[in-house]
Design a protein around this motif. Structure first.
Motif, PDB file in Angstrom:
ATOM      1  N   ILE A 113       0.857  -1.189   0.000  1.00 58.51           N
ATOM      2  CA  ILE A 113       0.000   0.000   0.000  1.00 58.51           C
ATOM      3  C   ILE A 113       0.892   1.237   0.000  1.00 58.51           C
ATOM      4  O   ILE A 113       1.860   1.315   0.767  1.00 58.51           O
ATOM      5  N   LYS A 114       0.562   2.198  -0.838  1.00 59.26           N
ATOM      6  CA  LYS A 114       1.299   3.464  -0.888  1.00 59.26           C
ATOM      7  C   LYS A 114       0.301   4.594  -1.016  1.00 59.26           C
ATOM      8  O   LYS A 114      -0.506   4.608  -1.952  1.00 59.26           O
ATOM      9  N   GLU A 115       0.340   5.514  -0.054  1.00 61.16           N
ATOM     10  CA  GLU A 115      -0.541   6.685  -0.030  1.00 61.16           C
ATOM     11  C   GLU A 115      -2.009   6.282  -0.114  1.00 61.16           C
ATOM     12  O   GLU A 115      -2.797   6.855  -0.868  1.00 61.16           O
ATOM     13  N   GLY A 116      -2.373   5.254   0.667  1.00 59.66           N
ATOM     14  CA  GLY A 116      -3.763   4.854   0.780  1.00 59.66           C
ATOM     15  C   GLY A 116      -4.301   4.020  -0.362  1.00 59.66           C
ATOM     16  O   GLY A 116      -5.504   3.722  -0.408  1.00 59.66           O
ATOM     17  N   LEU A 117      -3.449   3.613  -1.307  1.00 59.60           N
ATOM     18  CA  LEU A 117      -3.872   2.826  -2.461  1.00 59.60           C
ATOM     19  C   LEU A 117      -3.038   1.566  -2.568  1.00 59.60           C
ATOM     20  O   LEU A 117      -1.847   1.555  -2.222  1.00 59.60           O
ATOM     21  N   GLN A 147      -6.113   5.401   6.019  1.00 63.46           N
ATOM     22  CA  GLN A 147      -5.338   5.603   7.240  1.00 63.46           C
ATOM     23  C   GLN A 147      -3.873   5.221   7.064  1.00 63.46           C
ATOM     24  O   GLN A 147      -3.037   5.537   7.899  1.00 63.46           O
ATOM     25  N   VAL A 148      -3.567   4.526   5.953  1.00 60.33           N
ATOM     26  CA  VAL A 148      -2.237   3.931   5.765  1.00 60.33           C
ATOM     27  C   VAL A 148      -1.417   4.729   4.758  1.00 60.33           C
ATOM     28  O   VAL A 148      -1.827   4.914   3.606  1.00 60.33           O
ATOM     29  N   ARG A 149      -0.272   5.225   5.200  1.00 66.50           N
ATOM     30  CA  ARG A 149       0.650   5.914   4.292  1.00 66.50           C
ATOM     31  C   ARG A 149       1.491   4.926   3.504  1.00 66.50           C
ATOM     32  O   ARG A 149       1.738   5.096   2.314  1.00 66.50           O
ATOM     33  N   PHE A 163       1.461   4.795   9.367  1.00 65.94           N
ATOM     34  CA  PHE A 163       0.172   5.472   9.322  1.00 65.94           C
ATOM     35  C   PHE A 163       0.322   6.965   9.020  1.00 65.94           C
ATOM     36  O   PHE A 163       1.349   7.586   9.307  1.00 65.94           O
ATOM     37  N   TYR A 164      -0.745   7.525   8.452  1.00 62.24           N
ATOM     38  CA  TYR A 164      -0.861   8.974   8.334  1.00 62.24           C
ATOM     39  C   TYR A 164      -1.163   9.567   9.710  1.00 62.24           C
ATOM     40  O   TYR A 164      -1.793   8.927  10.554  1.00 62.24           O
ATOM     41  N   MET A 169      -4.821  12.200   7.113  1.00 62.00           N
ATOM     42  CA  MET A 169      -5.573  11.022   6.704  1.00 62.00           C
ATOM     43  C   MET A 169      -6.590  11.370   5.617  1.00 62.00           C
ATOM     44  O   MET A 169      -7.125  12.465   5.588  1.00 62.00           O
ATOM     45  N   ARG A 170      -6.849  10.428   4.736  1.00 55.39           N
ATOM     46  CA  ARG A 170      -7.781  10.623   3.632  1.00 55.39           C
ATOM     47  C   ARG A 170      -8.856   9.544   3.644  1.00 55.39           C
ATOM     48  O   ARG A 170      -8.772   8.590   4.411  1.00 55.39           O
ATOM     49  N   ALA A 171      -9.872   9.691   2.791  1.00 55.92           N
ATOM     50  CA  ALA A 171     -10.892   8.646   2.666  1.00 55.92           C
ATOM     51  C   ALA A 171     -10.286   7.436   1.965  1.00 55.92           C
ATOM     52  O   ALA A 171      -9.387   7.575   1.120  1.00 55.92           O
ATOM     53  N   GLY A 172     -10.789   6.250   2.314  1.00 57.37           N
ATOM     54  CA  GLY A 172     -10.198   5.066   1.717  1.00 57.37           C
ATOM     55  C   GLY A 172     -11.110   3.857   1.742  1.00 57.37           C
ATOM     56  O   GLY A 172     -12.200   3.865   2.328  1.00 57.37           O
TER      57      GLY A 172
END
Length: 230
Positions: A113-117, A147-149, A163-164, A169-172
């Motif tokens: 996972i990178k930048e929530g993706l 929540q995951v960077r 974590f962010y 934090m962004r939507a995911g």
């Protein structure tokens, strides 16, 4: 009427004194395996690399045979342990001095996972189900990918998560099990949705069917924005 042969069932052709020999053999196998683990410097099974797991399985087979087969002599089994230890030492020596050999033996760290993706290249080559990843993420307190960077799969199979901060934090995409997350091919109401394959988030209007601009999949789930519980 046939009678049940308890002696054959319990000991077959072995005398009762063989039970004492089994105790000695088990103690010897236990000491040799324990010594190997201590000499190798490993503190636990979860730290084992793929090569080390092969070594342990080989030693387990050898130690298992010597514990309860009376026709398996002890000295050849001890020699197996000595040779395997020598191979282990030689392999770790080469691993410390050759990056190429180390990667071949231990594998690479994989970015999941990178930048929530999800990293699409990693998804394509990993032989593990999404449910297993989601389970590990939930066990580390993750509710959605936003929540995951960064999440890395280490060479020993463990997941390292970064974590962010709450304000970043962004939507995911939700990582909750199916009974707590609905997936849609046709959107039931206007909202921000996350692609269930890669985590890409897009605003989609009610009644639409949308193809993900990132991975070309067509299944969506409502994106979550909840903060992580510390």
């Amino acid at each position: 009427m046939l009678s049940f042969d308890w002696h054959r069932f319990l000991l077959n052709d072995q005398p009762a004194t063989f039970l004492f020999e089994v105790v000695v053999r088990v103690l010897l196998a236990y000491v040799v395996v324990f010594t190997f683990l201590k000499v190798s410097g490993r503190r636990g099974v979860r730290q084992l690399s793929l090569f080390e797991l092969v070594v342990i399985l080989t030693l387990g087979s050898a130690s298992g045979d010597v514990t309860f087969y009376d026709d398996v002599p002890v000295l050849p089994v001890v020699l197996v342990f000595i040779v395997m230890l020598a191979l282990y030492r030689f392999t770790t020596f080469l691993t410390a001095r050759s990056v190429r050999f180390s990667k071949w033996i231990q594998g690479d760290v994989v970015t999941l996972i990178k930048e929530g993706l999800y990293v699409l290249e990693s998804l394509d080559k990993l032989n593990i189900s999404e449910d297993e990843f989601f389970m590990e993420l939930r066990q580390d307190g993750v509710e959605h990918l936003g929540q995951v960077r960064l999440a890395l799969i280490e060479v020993d199979g463990q997941l390292s998560i970064y974590f962010y901060d709450d304000d970043e934090m962004r939507a995911g995409l939700s990582v909750l099990p199916p009974e707590h997350r609905q997936d849609f091919a046709q959107i039931p109401f206007t909202a921000l949705y996350a692609c269930t394959h890669c985590g890409q988030t897009e605003e989609i209007e009610k009644g639409q069917s949308r193809t993900c601009s990132r991975c070309k999949e067509t299944l969506w789930s409502v994106a979550l924005k909840t903060r992580r519980l510390h």
